[in-house]
Design a protein around this motif. Structure first.
Motif, PDB file in Angstrom:
ATOM      1  N   MET A   1      73.745  33.351  49.098  1.00  0.00           N
ATOM      2  CA  MET A   1      73.584  32.997  47.765  1.00  0.00           C
ATOM      3  C   MET A   1      72.276  33.163  47.235  1.00  0.00           C
ATOM      4  O   MET A   1      72.200  33.587  45.869  1.00  0.00           O
ATOM      5  CB  MET A   1      74.200  31.784  47.191  1.00  0.00           C
ATOM      6  N   TRP A   2      71.462  32.451  47.630  1.00  0.00           N
ATOM      7  CA  TRP A   2      69.972  32.505  47.077  1.00  0.00           C
ATOM      8  C   TRP A   2      69.581  33.878  47.198  1.00  0.00           C
ATOM      9  O   TRP A   2      68.760  34.266  46.277  1.00  0.00           O
ATOM     10  CB  TRP A   2      68.917  31.706  47.857  1.00  0.00           C
ATOM     11  N   LEU A   4      71.093  36.827  46.882  1.00  0.00           N
ATOM     12  CA  LEU A   4      71.739  37.528  46.090  1.00  0.00           C
ATOM     13  C   LEU A   4      71.407  37.156  44.744  1.00  0.00           C
ATOM     14  O   LEU A   4      70.931  38.053  43.729  1.00  0.00           O
ATOM     15  CB  LEU A   4      73.338  37.257  45.972  1.00  0.00           C
ATOM     16  N   LYS A   7      67.789  38.718  44.272  1.00  0.00           N
ATOM     17  CA  LYS A   7      68.006  40.203  43.772  1.00  0.00           C
ATOM     18  C   LYS A   7      68.413  40.570  42.494  1.00  0.00           C
ATOM     19  O   LYS A   7      68.007  41.508  41.751  1.00  0.00           O
ATOM     20  CB  LYS A   7      68.682  40.746  44.960  1.00  0.00           C
ATOM     21  N   ASN A   8      69.416  39.745  41.973  1.00  0.00           N
ATOM     22  CA  ASN A   8      70.002  39.664  40.667  1.00  0.00           C
ATOM     23  C   ASN A   8      68.758  39.513  39.671  1.00  0.00           C
ATOM     24  O   ASN A   8      68.706  39.955  38.441  1.00  0.00           O
ATOM     25  CB  ASN A   8      70.873  38.732  40.353  1.00  0.00           C
ATOM     26  N   ARG A 311      81.042  27.832  42.653  1.00  0.00           N
ATOM     27  CA  ARG A 311      80.192  28.710  43.219  1.00  0.00           C
ATOM     28  C   ARG A 311      79.490  29.544  42.406  1.00  0.00           C
ATOM     29  O   ARG A 311      78.459  29.945  42.340  1.00  0.00           O
ATOM     30  CB  ARG A 311      80.833  29.251  44.408  1.00  0.00           C
TER      31      ARG A 311
END
Lengths: 409, 229
Positions: A1-2, A4, A7-8, A311
């Motif tokens: 999640m971190w 992603l 990257k976002n 989430r």
């Protein structure tokens, strides 16, 4: 999640860079402001405590006592010695303030004679550093006195002339002649017009043998008002030695107005921090929100694949955290560098420095920032990241997968 | 064999600006584990809606949906998300890969949502990509892949998580006929060799020749069913 989220953040590079730069600027600015305020507060503290000392022993409520004799510490040298023994390394000095009439050849003025120890820290602070002519007072054979420049003008005397001090109704000799040894420039002109400094021995013989109006204690290594613990430690060490009817004051109690000014710095900086971080926060909200709007379909897919709303909200908050904290890290590095450079000494521009010297600000100041202040700046950044992400995160958490996947940006 | 999926009298009505549009009008369907089922029908017949309801992406206006023994239609959004995460795989018409992730990361994404350790994620995602003959494309981003390859990555993403069923909503609609047919062959092989249950929708009659069970949908109702030998 971190991964992603990171990257976002990098995906909208231009927008993220702009927002990160704004956060970095705010963090750097806050660190510089804290460093500067540390310099001002420590400088004012050191300037002030050089003349007041860190701890002061005097007769209880001495400032309210009208009669000269009742406000005196009798047998001051013995008490001074006991205090010095209890605090090795500290400088313990006695001073005697004597209200007197000082007369020149043609004029006279009511003054306060300060009896100070020759070569002591108070003498250095009050006289040696402020001499504009002549030298400090001596008591080798002839007594001499250093006069405020305004006082010398009022009495129409100059260095080398004679002045006469009258102190009636005291236990000393009551009157004596002094040679003007030097002239001193004091920050306040009213003070300059009513100040004369003589040696402690001369003051005692003139008005109160063996007595002092206060004993001033300078603690070694105490350079900041934040070192309250050390001050209290020394105070409790000395407390048993304080005779009944006397009081041991800290610089705060002795100079409550200055203490209040110094204490004002903390809330003032907090207000600045809130304003700056709110402005930066608006930019962060904008960035995170646009990032959300542009990726509604993607959020829809992530929800469809099984991510629940918490989430999704976490993903948005993490993006905001990464954006803000990376900006904050850059800002802290830049701000830290600036504070480090300022910690080697800096001055305000000439006219400003002279103007602020009136309020006890040193000409050369040394920036300092505490770990707690750095932590506070980061806490503000963290709070900004969380607060800015709340609304976009809430919106993202409410997305319905089917509708979100049909969304056209 | 027990039913893996069961839809009973499913109705779905969409409301837009006060106007009601029925998409499903009492659909009944049963899918057993290991089946390879196509939902066929023209555009607007309710195929996507049916798949969304069966997969727990949406809730029916009326009727019941059961998946692997659990009733879906009365669950809230969080419970349905958890059920999708652990039991359902999706393949979408527009591939819907996450553009900033590589093929490998996309294939491992559901496992990441499940909180699996990174070594396991990598191993299972690589294996799934290998099943779809994408071994050499693991580090490529979606924009570096063709449409067919992207859709195979989407299948690998569903496959890696080993769900009870994979729903594919018009998976070949954006592909040319040759690539689309190839994708169906991949799905058939996974069904045959690994026992993966597939339910996919299509309006392309050419693909239906390659499917054993075809359920025909018309105007929101099951119009018939073909099972080839």
């Amino acid at each position: 999640m971190w991964s992603l989220a990171w990257k976002n953040v990098r995906r909208g590079r231009g927008r993220s860079l702009l927002t990160g730069a704004a956060v970095a600027a705010v963090v750097a600015l806050m660190m510089i402001m804290y460093g500067f305020s540390g310099a001002v507060v420590n400088g004012m503290f050191q300037n002030m405590t050089r003349s007041t000392g860190h701890l002061i022993l005097r007769v209880k409520n001495a400032d309210k006592i009208r009669e000269f004799e009742r406000g005196l510490i009798q047998d001051a040298p013995a008490l001074q010695e006991r205090l010095a023994r209890a605090l090795p390394g500290a400088d313990v000095e006695a001073m005697l303030e004597v209200p007197a009439l000082l007369a020149g050849e043609k004029r006279s003025r009511g003054v306060l004679l300060y009896g100070l120890e020759p070569g002591g820290r108070l003498m250095k602070e009050f006289v040696t550093k402020k001499l504009t002519a002549g030298g400090p007072p001596q008591d080798d054979g002839d007594w001499s006195a250093a006069l405020g420049r305004a006082l010398a003008r009022a009495l129409k005397v100059k260095v080398g002339d004679g002045v006469y001090a009258f102190v009636p109704n005291t236990s000393g000799i009551g009157a004596a002649a002094f040679t003007v040894s030097g002239l001193v420039a004091l920050p306040e002109s009213t003070m300059e017009a009513r100040t004369a400094v003589i040696t402690l021995a001369a003051a005692q013989e003139l008005a109160a043998p063996n007595a002092a109006s206060r004993i001033v204690i300078f603690l070694p290594g105490l350079v900041s008002p934040t070192q309250q613990g050390r001050l209290e430690q020394a105070r409790s060490k000395l407390a048993p030695l304080v005779p009944a009817g006397f009081e041991l004051l800290t610089w705060r109690q002795a100079e409550p107005a200055m203490a209040a000014i110094l204490d004002m710095m903390t809330p003032l900086l907090l207000i600045y921090a809130v304003i700056f971080f709110v402005l930066a926060g608006l930019l962060v909200v904008n960035t995170v929100y646009l990032g959300l709007v542009e990726r509604i379909r993607e959020f829809g897919v992530i929800i469809a694949l099984g991510a629940d709303r918490w989430r999704i909200m976490r993903l948005v908050i993490i993006e905001s955290l990464l954006l803000v904290l990376s900006g904050a890290a850059v800002g802290a590095a830049l701000g830290g560098l600036a504070v480090w450079r300022m910690s080697h000494g800096f001055s305000l521009p000439g006219p400003l420095a002279r103007q602020y010297a009136e309020f006890g600000l040193p000409v050369v100041m040394y920036a300092s920032i505490t770990p707690a202040q750095v932590a506070l700046v980061f806490a503000f950044a963290l709070l900004t990241a969380l607060a800015s992400a709340l609304w976009p995160a809430w919106l993202a958490g409410r997305l319905e997968p089917v509708e979100a996947m049909r969304h056209v940006a | 064999m027990n039913a893996l999926i069961e839809a009973r009298n499913l109705h779905k009505v969409y409301k837009t600006d006060g106007v009601e549009t029925p998409a499903l009008r009492g659909a009944n369907l049963t899918v057993k584990a290991g089946e390879f089922t196509a939902i066929a029908g023209p555009s607007g017949s309710g195929k996507s809606t049916l798949l969304h309801l069966l997969g727990g992406l949406d809730r029916p206006t009326e009727g019941e949906v059961w998946l692997d023994g659990e009733r879906l239609d009365d669950k809230n959004a969080v419970e349905r998300a958890r059920l999708r995460l652990w039991k359902v795989g999706f393949v979408f018409q527009a591939y819907n890969l996450i553009p900033v992730l590589t093929a490998l990361e996309n294939a491992a994404f559901v496992l990441e949502l499940r909180g699996r350790p990174s070594a396991e994620r990598r191993e299972r995602a690589l294996a799934a990509l290998a099943e779809l003959e994408l071994d050499g494309y693991a580090e490529r981003r979606p924009n570096q892949l063709s449409g067919g390859q992207q859709q195979r990555v989407a299948v690998a993403r569903a496959l890696a998580a080993e769900p009870a069923v994979i729903f594919a909503d018009e998976p070949t609609a954006n592909l040319d006929s040759k690539t689309g047919l190839a994708l169906i062959e991949y799905m058939k092989r996974l069904n045959r060799e690994k026992g993966v249950t597939f339910v996919f929708s299509t309006h392309d009659p050419r693909l239906l020749e390659h499917v054993r069970r075809v359920v025909h949908l018309e105007d929101g109702r099951i119009a018939g069913e073909e099972v080839r030998g």
